[in-house]
Design a protein around this motif. Structure first.
Motif, PDB file in Angstrom:
ATOM      1  N   LEU A   1       0.806  -1.228   0.000  1.00  7.78           N
ATOM      2  CA  LEU A   1       0.000   0.000   0.000  1.00  7.78           C
ATOM      3  C   LEU A   1       0.837   1.275   0.000  1.00  7.78           C
ATOM      4  O   LEU A   1       0.307   2.355  -0.232  1.00  7.78           O
ATOM      5  N   GLN A   2       2.125   1.168   0.261  1.00  7.86           N
ATOM      6  CA  GLN A   2       2.987   2.351   0.206  1.00  7.86           C
ATOM      7  C   GLN A   2       2.972   2.884  -1.217  1.00  7.86           C
ATOM      8  O   GLN A   2       3.208   2.157  -2.167  1.00  7.86           O
ATOM      9  N   GLY A   3       2.659   4.135  -1.367  1.00  7.08           N
ATOM     10  CA  GLY A   3       2.546   4.746  -2.683  1.00  7.08           C
ATOM     11  C   GLY A   3       1.137   4.681  -3.248  1.00  7.08           C
ATOM     12  O   GLY A   3       0.789   5.427  -4.151  1.00  7.08           O
ATOM     13  N   GLU A   4       0.308   3.782  -2.714  1.00  9.82           N
ATOM     14  CA  GLU A   4      -1.092   3.670  -3.156  1.00  9.82           C
ATOM     15  C   GLU A   4      -2.005   4.569  -2.320  1.00  9.82           C
ATOM     16  O   GLU A   4      -3.013   5.056  -2.800  1.00  9.82           O
ATOM     17  N   VAL A   5      -1.664   4.731  -1.034  1.00  8.45           N
ATOM     18  CA  VAL A   5      -2.473   5.531  -0.115  1.00  8.45           C
ATOM     19  C   VAL A   5      -1.598   6.644   0.459  1.00  8.45           C
ATOM     20  O   VAL A   5      -0.376   6.611   0.336  1.00  8.45           O
TER      21      VAL A   5
ATOM     22  N   ALA B   1      -6.663   7.479   3.430  1.00 11.79           N
ATOM     23  CA  ALA B   1      -6.890   7.505   1.987  1.00 11.79           C
ATOM     24  C   ALA B   1      -8.269   8.067   1.687  1.00 11.79           C
ATOM     25  O   ALA B   1      -9.148   8.092   2.543  1.00 11.79           O
ATOM     26  N   ASP B   2      -8.431   8.490   0.451  1.00  8.43           N
ATOM     27  CA  ASP B   2      -9.723   8.919  -0.052  1.00  8.43           C
ATOM     28  C   ASP B   2     -10.669   7.713  -0.064  1.00  8.43           C
ATOM     29  O   ASP B   2     -10.247   6.586  -0.356  1.00  8.43           O
ATOM     30  N   ARG B   3     -11.940   7.916   0.256  1.00 12.83           N
ATOM     31  CA  ARG B   3     -12.927   6.832   0.323  1.00 12.83           C
ATOM     32  C   ARG B   3     -12.989   6.048  -0.988  1.00 12.83           C
ATOM     33  O   ARG B   3     -12.988   4.819  -0.987  1.00 12.83           O
ATOM     34  N   ARG B   4     -13.045   6.746  -2.115  1.00 12.17           N
ATOM     35  CA  ARG B   4     -13.109   6.065  -3.414  1.00 12.17           C
ATOM     36  C   ARG B   4     -11.864   5.213  -3.650  1.00 12.17           C
ATOM     37  O   ARG B   4     -11.948   4.107  -4.158  1.00 12.17           O
TER      38      ARG B   4
ATOM     39  N   ILE C   1      -9.828   3.833  -1.415  1.00 12.48           N
ATOM     40  CA  ILE C   1      -9.755   2.643  -0.559  1.00 12.48           C
ATOM     41  C   ILE C   1     -10.767   1.591  -1.011  1.00 12.48           C
ATOM     42  O   ILE C   1     -10.487   0.386  -0.971  1.00 12.48           O
ATOM     43  N   LEU C   2     -11.935   2.021  -1.482  1.00 12.24           N
ATOM     44  CA  LEU C   2     -12.914   1.063  -2.013  1.00 12.24           C
ATOM     45  C   LEU C   2     -12.391   0.399  -3.284  1.00 12.24           C
ATOM     46  O   LEU C   2     -12.580  -0.805  -3.493  1.00 12.24           O
ATOM     47  N   ASP C   3     -11.709   1.172  -4.137  1.00 10.60           N
ATOM     48  CA  ASP C   3     -11.126   0.616  -5.347  1.00 10.60           C
ATOM     49  C   ASP C   3     -10.019  -0.386  -5.000  1.00 10.60           C
ATOM     50  O   ASP C   3      -9.929  -1.458  -5.605  1.00 10.60           O
ATOM     51  N   LEU C   4      -9.189  -0.050  -4.031  1.00  8.26           N
ATOM     52  CA  LEU C   4      -8.133  -0.965  -3.616  1.00  8.26           C
ATOM     53  C   LEU C   4      -8.711  -2.252  -3.034  1.00  8.26           C
ATOM     54  O   LEU C   4      -8.189  -3.344  -3.288  1.00  8.26           O
ATOM     55  N   GLU C   5      -9.798  -2.133  -2.263  1.00  9.31           N
ATOM     56  CA  GLU C   5     -10.436  -3.330  -1.709  1.00  9.31           C
ATOM     57  C   GLU C   5     -10.943  -4.227  -2.835  1.00  9.31           C
ATOM     58  O   GLU C   5     -10.755  -5.443  -2.810  1.00  9.31           O
ATOM     59  N   ARG C   6     -11.576  -3.617  -3.838  1.00  6.30           N
ATOM     60  CA  ARG C   6     -12.080  -4.388  -4.988  1.00  6.30           C
ATOM     61  C   ARG C   6     -10.915  -5.076  -5.696  1.00  6.30           C
ATOM     62  O   ARG C   6     -10.977  -6.265  -6.002  1.00  6.30           O
TER      63      ARG C   6
ATOM     64  N   SER D   1      -2.239  -8.647  -7.998  1.00  4.55           N
ATOM     65  CA  SER D   1      -1.366  -9.272  -6.992  1.00  4.55           C
ATOM     66  C   SER D   1      -1.465  -8.605  -5.625  1.00  4.55           C
ATOM     67  O   SER D   1      -0.686  -8.917  -4.727  1.00  4.55           O
ATOM     68  N   LEU D   2      -2.418  -7.706  -5.442  1.00  7.80           N
ATOM     69  CA  LEU D   2      -2.596  -7.025  -4.162  1.00  7.80           C
ATOM     70  C   LEU D   2      -3.128  -8.005  -3.113  1.00  7.80           C
ATOM     71  O   LEU D   2      -4.047  -8.769  -3.380  1.00  7.80           O
ATOM     72  N   THR D   3      -2.522  -7.988  -1.944  1.00  8.62           N
ATOM     73  CA  THR D   3      -2.933  -8.863  -0.845  1.00  8.62           C
ATOM     74  C   THR D   3      -4.398  -8.617  -0.499  1.00  8.62           C
ATOM     75  O   THR D   3      -4.808  -7.468  -0.339  1.00  8.62           O
TER      76      THR D   3
END
Length: 169
Positions: A18-22, A53-56, A58-63, A71-73
């Motif tokens: 998540l480093q660099g993603e959030v 993180a922005d709500r959108r 974090i929801l996108d990352l969860e999806r 390859s995201l955990t």
């Protein structure tokens, strides 16, 4: 920017990914000595990574984390009970978690005043925990102030002198 708690089985890997993603990650860890004498880093709150993180986003990352092509955990965002909305964690609650998971935090009791009874709601009036509210609770025969972070966990505060507690009706 809001904070969220993410539940995962591979918290070290998720924190790295998540480093660099959030905007910010916070994963409280401590150094422990195992039975065999080896030192190892262990999570203080197993399975939880906090992110700002922005709500959108974090929801996108969860999806994406649930998508077999990415390859995201895998992780799940904590949500409000009975709702589908991600549970935002207030800056006040994150600051409390940061204070309590710092290397110098100790789990001490509230003592020397008998007018604090089990279940009594109190507010801390001074020191680094000023403004936190919680309940007096007996843990292993000692009185502690317990602060609940709704839907996530309950935390025993380190020693709070009774003179810094105010009863809340």
């Amino acid at each position: 920017m809001p904070w969220y708690a993410l539940k995962t089985r591979r918290e070290f890997q998720l924190e790295f990914q998540l480093q660099g993603e959030v905007d910010t990650t916070f994963f409280p860890k401590e150094m422990r000595t195992a039975i065999n004498g080896r030192r190892q880093i262990r999570p203080i709150i197993p399975g939880i990574v906090f992110v700002m993180a922005d709500r959108r986003k974090i929801l996108d990352l969860e999806r994406r984390s649930r998508d077999n092509l990415d390859s995201l955990t895998p992780f799940w965002i904590y949500r409000y009970h009975g709702q589908n909305e991600p549970a935002e964690i207030s800056p006040r609650d994150i600051n409390l978690v940061r204070l309590l998971t710092a290397n110098d935090a100790t789990r001490c009791e509230v003592y020397a005043k008998t007018d604090y009874e089990k279940g009594m709601k109190v507010r801390v009036t001074g020191g680094p925990f000023q403004g936190q509210e919680g309940y007096v609770q007996r843990v292993k025969k000692n009185r502690h102030v317990v602060v609940r972070i709704e839907g996530l966990c309950a935390i025993l505060l380190p020693f709070i002198h009774p003179d810094l507690l105010q009863r809340i009706n």
